[in-house]
Design a protein around this motif. Structure first.
Motif, short mmCIF file in Angstrom:
data_model
loop_
_atom_site.label_atom_id
_atom_site.label_comp_id
_atom_site.label_asym_id
_atom_site.label_seq_id
_atom_site.Cartn_x
_atom_site.Cartn_y
_atom_site.Cartn_z
N ARG A 183 -7.47 -7.82 -1.82
CA ARG A 183 -8.36 -6.52 -1.70
C ARG A 183 -8.13 -5.51 -1.45
N TYR A 184 -6.56 -5.41 -0.37
CA TYR A 184 -6.71 -3.84 0.10
C TYR A 184 -5.47 -3.62 -0.80
N LYS A 185 -5.37 -1.92 0.21
CA LYS A 185 -4.30 -0.98 -0.76
C LYS A 185 -2.54 -1.91 -0.02
N PHE A 186 -2.92 -1.44 1.57
CA PHE A 186 -1.58 -1.84 2.64
C PHE A 186 -2.42 -2.98 3.20
N ALA A 187 -1.28 -3.63 3.86
CA ALA A 187 -0.73 -4.87 4.90
C ALA A 187 -0.18 -4.33 5.82
N ILE A 188 -0.49 -5.16 7.35
CA ILE A 188 0.54 -4.18 8.51
C ILE A 188 1.64 -5.27 8.23
N THR A 189 3.03 -5.62 7.90
CA THR A 189 3.57 -6.62 7.98
C THR A 189 5.42 -6.54 8.79
N PHE A 190 4.31 -5.64 10.62
CA PHE A 190 6.16 -5.71 11.61
C PHE A 190 5.88 -7.13 11.79
N GLU A 191 7.28 -7.38 12.06
CA GLU A 191 7.63 -7.91 12.01
C GLU A 191 7.69 -8.80 13.85
N ASN A 192 7.81 -10.25 14.10
CA ASN A 192 7.41 -10.12 16.10
C ASN A 192 8.57 -9.59 17.23
N GLU A 193 9.58 -9.74 16.09
CA GLU A 193 11.24 -9.02 17.09
C GLU A 193 11.75 -7.82 16.26
N LEU A 249 -1.25 7.97 0.47
CA LEU A 249 -0.73 7.06 -0.56
C LEU A 249 -2.08 7.03 -1.12
N ASN A 250 -2.64 6.38 0.42
CA ASN A 250 -4.66 5.93 0.50
C ASN A 250 -5.68 6.64 -0.58
N GLU A 251 -4.75 8.88 -1.08
CA GLU A 251 -5.94 9.36 -1.82
C GLU A 251 -5.21 9.26 -3.42
N ASP A 252 -4.35 9.33 -3.35
CA ASP A 252 -3.43 9.49 -4.57
C ASP A 252 -2.74 8.31 -4.88
N ASP A 253 -3.85 8.18 -6.32
CA ASP A 253 -4.50 6.09 -6.61
C ASP A 253 -2.99 6.55 -7.60
N GLU A 254 -2.64 7.18 -8.12
CA GLU A 254 -1.07 7.48 -8.87
C GLU A 254 0.04 7.30 -8.07
N ALA A 255 0.33 7.95 -7.58
CA ALA A 255 2.15 7.60 -6.29
C ALA A 255 1.62 5.71 -5.99
N TYR A 256 0.20 6.16 -5.84
CA TYR A 256 -0.22 4.41 -5.20
C TYR A 256 0.46 3.17 -6.17
N ALA A 257 0.04 3.80 -6.97
CA ALA A 257 0.59 2.89 -8.02
C ALA A 257 1.78 2.96 -8.55
#
Length: 597
Positions: A183-193, A249-257
């Protein structure tokens, strides 16, 4: 299929054995398993007593041991037989780099090639599901990661649906995360280390659910995933620049796609880390070793982790095959030796850190040019006052031996024994030239038995240790009266306190030991000497004796005029001029105390 008895030790809370095989179904393609208190294979992890360790520990089980970690722990192959982990630089054949995302992808039901061909999927359906901007789901507190989440939250909505920074009013389990991510465009996936090679399931989970990952962690993550499919903090000057790109990217759907269409792997080919055939090959080696009970030798430390001291004996391979220990190295990609080892075991060691690099049985299958390059790398690891000690099959001797004992000859030259002839053979001159080409200024190569025994160093005084005693007169006569009597008589005439006569004995050439002792007693009675002769019979296999150490203790070497060439080969390798019985007194001048017969 063969059934292997397996036990699991020291895994995280809630772990079940089925979890391991769900993560790694390749194990069961060729093998069955049963849980057992008397295992052939012990698979253990980083949680002894339920507490997470950030260093690998040893276990005492008398079985093949596979260390398995989903944590940022560098495997220590001196404490186990095989290992699975994240390390990107460890290329030992006993180690499998298997990032955590590989196992979790299988466990949740995705096929290994699930991220191949992303450009061909229905993006309209994926885009239609997007309702929120950014998602963050974490259960571990990591201050630098949380600081970034708070900073991004000042510019856009970030829904935190895990225990950390929760702002949704509910928390989701990891199993339910995949439906929510879509349901989201982005996910923060920072590692623990932040650590080289340490790539977990976080970035992979986002890619599997058509979300653009915002990543920070492994500085070499681009070796796992194509840089075009995710936003990497390390690719931006600072966090502000990264946040600016997220907002664009959140505002530019084509660049996001376009980012969603980007391949997950280089050239849109399945990553080697995900390749199930690579895992199958490794697990077949592990299970095969467990089926045969093949434990691997320790290298660099004892099983309890204590260092062995300043002398590193490079001895890798199944212990049952190492008598004496053998180190097999080959440049042949088709070579699958009985004894598997690799010079990469030296890679983690600092330059100049080894006082003595001992390779007691080297089955050397490099070409001469390759040998010079490899020996040069070894030399860099040796301290200025240290040395290299090695033994290589002697091509000249084994070539002759092959006419009547091919198995013995080929097993000396090649780890396959008699199954295949060697690609290369080494003479004393060739080995000496290779050591010189590698930068060893001081060398001593001695033909000895079926081997060439060599020592090499950068300083002249480092080839031989100072002897604690020089007390041996060494001979290898035939055990008959014609050779025994003059040998014993010459020593008796020159013997002095502290000097011993050492006779080499080989049952293959000299016959039963009991008969030889009887002949010795007869010879001693015949010379009627008052001298006390301290007789030492060197009866160990010739290849187990060291001509350098033995020669350092030797005062004189004696042989008769008709001594066989095999016996002379042993005697001359001790590094002393060989004298006849009538020359022994002169050779020992200054040490003798003549006695009347």
């Amino acid at each position: 299929m063969r059934t292997i008895r397996v036990a699991f030790r020291d895994f995280w809370a809630g772990f079940e054995p089925d979890h391991f095989f769900q993560r790694h179904p390749e194990v069961l393609r060729h093998w069955r398993y049963e849980l057992s208190d008397r295992p052939d294979l012990v698979i253990y992890s980083s949680f002894p007593g339920g507490e997470k360790l950030m260093t690998q520990h040893a276990i005492d089980d008398d079985a093949v041991r596979l260390y398995y970690t989903a944590e940022n722990v560098a495997p220590d192959l001196s404490r186990c037989d095989f290992a699975i982990g994240f390390d990107r630089d460890l290329t030992d054949p006993r180690f499998l780099r298997l990032p955590n995302y590989v196992g979790t992808q299988s466990q949740i039901g995705f096929m290994p090639d699930a991220l191949v061909g992303r450009a061909d999927r229905d993006l309209e359906a994926a885009m239609a599901l997007k309702q929120g901007a950014c998602i963050f789901v974490q259960g571990n507190h990591v201050p630098w990661r949380e600081a970034f989440v708070k900073k991004l939250s000042e510019a856009m909505r970030v829904d935190c649906a895990g225990p950390v920074l929760n702002n949704t009013g509910f928390t989701i389990s990891r199993k339910d995360k995949y439906g929510l991510y879509r349901r989201y465009k982005f996910a923060i996936t920072f590692e623990n280390e932040r650590s080289r090679g340490y790539v977990t399931e976080k970035i992979n989970d986002a890619l599997l659910t058509d979300v653009v990952p915002i990543y920070a962690g492994d500085p070499t993550v681009a070796e796992d995933f194509d840089p075009g499919c995710f936003l990497n903090l390390d690719s931006f000057p600072d966090e502000d620049a990264l946040i600016e790109e997220i907002l664009r990217l959140n505002e530019d759907d084509e660049a996001y796609a376009q980012m969603l269409r980007a391949p997950a792997y280089a050239q849109d080919r399945m990553s080697p880390w995900v390749d199930p055939e690579r895992q199958l090959e490794f697990f077949d080696r592990v299970m095969g070793a467990a089926a045969r009970g093949q434990r691997w030798s320790w290298m660099g430390s004892r099983p309890d982790g204590a260092p062995v001291g300043d002398s590193l004996q490079l001895a890798l391979g199944p212990r049952v095959h190492l008598e004496p220990d053998e180190f097999h190295v080959s440049s042949d990609p088709l070579d699958q030796p009985d004894v598997v080892a690799d010079e990469v075991a030296l890679v983690p060691l600092a330059e100049g850190s080894i006082d003595r690099l001992r390779v007691p049985g080297l089955v050397l299958q490099w070409s001469p040019d390759e040998a010079v390059a490899a020996l040069s790398r070894w030399r860099e690891k040796i301290a200025p006052g240290g040395r290299l000690e090695l033994a290589v099959g002697d091509w000249d001797v084994c070539r002759k031996l092959a006419d009547w004992a091919p198995r013995e000859a080929f097993s000396t030259l090649f780890a396959h024994g008699s199954r295949r002839a060697p690609r290369w053979g080494w003479t004393a001159d060739e080995l000496n030239a290779a050591l010189a080409g590698a930068g060893f200024e001081h060398r001593d190569v001695r033909p000895f038995g079926r081997h060439l025994r060599a020592r090499a160093a950068g300083r002249p005084g480092c080839l031989v240790d100072p002897p604690t005693a020089v007390d041996l007169v060494i001979a290898w006569p035939r055990f008959d009266q014609r050779e025994l009597v003059p040998t014993l008589a010459a020593f008796a005439a020159c013997s002095t306190e502290g000097l011993r006569l050492a006779l080499r004995y080989d049952p293959a050439l000299d016959g039963p030991l009991e008969a030889c002792v009887d002949r010795l007693e007869l010879a001693l009675r015949s010379i009627r000497t008052a001298a006390a002769i301290d007789l030492v019979v060197l009866s160990d296999p010739i290849d187990d004796l060291c001509p350098f150490d033995l020669g350092a203790r030797t005062a004189a070497v004696m042989a008769g005029p008709e001594t066989h060439s095999d016996r002379m080969r042993f005697l001359t390798a001790l590094g002393h001029a060989v004298v006849g019985p009538d020359e022994l007194s002169e050779r020992l001048d200054g040490r003798v105390n003549r006695r009347a017969g």
